[in-house]
Motif scaffolding. Structure first.
Motif, short mmCIF file in Angstrom:
data_model
loop_
_atom_site.label_atom_id
_atom_site.label_comp_id
_atom_site.label_asym_id
_atom_site.label_seq_id
_atom_site.Cartn_x
_atom_site.Cartn_y
_atom_site.Cartn_z
N MET A 186 0.85 -1.18 0.00
CA MET A 186 0.00 0.00 0.00
C MET A 186 0.90 1.25 0.00
SD MET A 186 -3.39 0.75 0.27
CE MET A 186 -4.15 -0.63 1.05
N ILE A 187 0.66 2.14 -0.94
CA ILE A 187 1.49 3.34 -1.06
C ILE A 187 0.96 4.45 -0.16
CG2 ILE A 187 2.20 2.79 -3.40
CD1 ILE A 187 0.22 4.94 -4.40
N THR A 188 1.82 5.43 0.11
CA THR A 188 1.44 6.60 0.90
C THR A 188 1.16 7.77 -0.05
OG1 THR A 188 3.72 7.38 1.07
CG2 THR A 188 2.93 5.86 2.80
N GLY A 189 0.58 8.83 0.49
CA GLY A 189 0.31 10.01 -0.32
C GLY A 189 1.55 10.64 -0.92
N PRO A 190 2.60 10.89 -0.10
CA PRO A 190 3.82 11.46 -0.66
C PRO A 190 4.47 10.57 -1.71
CG PRO A 190 3.77 11.82 1.70
CD PRO A 190 2.62 10.89 1.38
N LEU A 191 4.38 9.25 -1.54
CA LEU A 191 4.92 8.33 -2.53
C LEU A 191 4.11 8.39 -3.82
CD1 LEU A 191 7.26 6.33 -2.66
CD2 LEU A 191 5.70 4.56 -1.92
N CYS A 192 2.81 8.57 -3.69
CA CYS A 192 1.94 8.74 -4.85
C CYS A 192 2.34 10.00 -5.63
CB CYS A 192 0.48 8.82 -4.39
SG CYS A 192 -0.72 9.11 -5.71
N SER A 223 -7.18 6.02 -13.09
CA SER A 223 -7.44 5.21 -11.90
C SER A 223 -8.90 5.16 -11.49
CB SER A 223 -6.62 5.76 -10.72
OG SER A 223 -7.09 7.05 -10.35
N GLY A 224 -9.68 6.15 -11.93
CA GLY A 224 -11.07 6.22 -11.50
C GLY A 224 -11.25 6.85 -10.14
N VAL A 225 -10.19 7.46 -9.61
CA VAL A 225 -10.23 8.13 -8.31
C VAL A 225 -10.35 9.63 -8.55
CG1 VAL A 225 -8.98 8.53 -6.13
CG2 VAL A 225 -8.81 6.30 -7.27
N ASP A 226 -11.20 10.29 -7.79
CA ASP A 226 -11.46 11.72 -7.93
C ASP A 226 -10.19 12.55 -7.71
OD1 ASP A 226 -13.39 14.00 -8.09
OD2 ASP A 226 -12.65 14.32 -6.04
N THR A 227 -10.02 13.62 -8.49
CA THR A 227 -8.82 14.46 -8.38
C THR A 227 -8.69 15.08 -6.99
OG1 THR A 227 -10.02 16.33 -9.32
CG2 THR A 227 -8.66 15.04 -10.82
N ALA A 278 -9.30 2.43 -3.57
CA ALA A 278 -8.86 3.63 -4.29
C ALA A 278 -7.33 3.72 -4.30
CB ALA A 278 -9.46 4.88 -3.67
N VAL A 279 -6.70 3.42 -3.17
CA VAL A 279 -5.24 3.46 -3.09
C VAL A 279 -4.64 2.40 -4.02
CG1 VAL A 279 -3.22 3.18 -1.59
CG2 VAL A 279 -5.22 4.43 -0.76
N ALA A 280 -5.25 1.22 -4.04
CA ALA A 280 -4.79 0.16 -4.94
C ALA A 280 -4.96 0.58 -6.40
CB ALA A 280 -5.54 -1.14 -4.67
N ALA A 281 -6.05 1.27 -6.72
CA ALA A 281 -6.29 1.74 -8.09
C ALA A 281 -5.25 2.78 -8.48
CB ALA A 281 -7.70 2.31 -8.22
N LEU A 282 -4.89 3.67 -7.56
CA LEU A 282 -3.86 4.67 -7.83
C LEU A 282 -2.51 4.00 -8.09
CD1 LEU A 282 -4.75 7.36 -5.14
CD2 LEU A 282 -4.96 7.60 -7.62
N GLN A 283 -2.16 3.04 -7.23
CA GLN A 283 -0.89 2.35 -7.39
C GLN A 283 -0.85 1.60 -8.72
OE1 GLN A 283 0.42 0.01 -4.05
NE2 GLN A 283 1.99 -1.03 -5.23
N GLU A 309 1.70 2.30 -11.86
CA GLU A 309 2.57 1.24 -12.35
C GLU A 309 2.41 1.06 -13.86
OE1 GLU A 309 1.42 -1.93 -9.73
OE2 GLU A 309 3.00 -1.43 -8.28
N VAL A 310 1.18 1.16 -14.35
CA VAL A 310 0.93 1.07 -15.79
C VAL A 310 1.60 2.25 -16.51
CG1 VAL A 310 -0.87 1.24 -17.56
CG2 VAL A 310 -1.18 -0.29 -15.61
#
Length: 100
Positions: free
Chosen positions: A1-7, A25-29, A46-51, A55-56
């Motif tokens: 699981m990633i963190t916000g700063p890592l994102c 990602s389908g996550v709101d801005t 949502a975090v998994a979708a962002l990660q 990665e893609v």
């Protein structure tokens, strides 16, 4: 699981805006902004979708190993790997390199 700063770091490395990450990602801005600023954390999906989206797009997340912290770096894409292979084989067959 990633963190916000890592994102945020991964997004900067792959060179995409929050809008493009949201579209991929389908996550709101707004959720992405609050996550990157460590104000709030979206749900695990949502975090998994962002990660996954990052990665893609070319980010590679590095897990924490002992005293080494987590991180992110760029993946080599197929084109870069092919160019490196070409450069490695450019000098011809290996030979003895002793210089008199």
């Amino acid at each position: 699981m990633i963190t916000g700063p890592l994102c945020k770091a991964a997004r900067a490395l792959v060179g995409v805006s929050r809008y493009k990450l949201a579209a991929n990602s389908g996550v709101d801005t707004r959720a992405i902004e609050l996550f990157e600023r460590s104000i709030s954390v979206p749900d695990e999906a949502a975090v998994a979708a962002l990660q996954s989206a990052l990665e893609v797009l070319g980010a590679m997340f590095i897990p924490e190993e002992g005293s080494h912290g987590v991180g992110v770096r760029l993946k080599f894409n197929r084109s870069i790997t092919k160019r490196i292979g070409t450069l490695e084989n450019e000098g011809g067959p290996p030979a003895k390199d002793d210089v008199p």
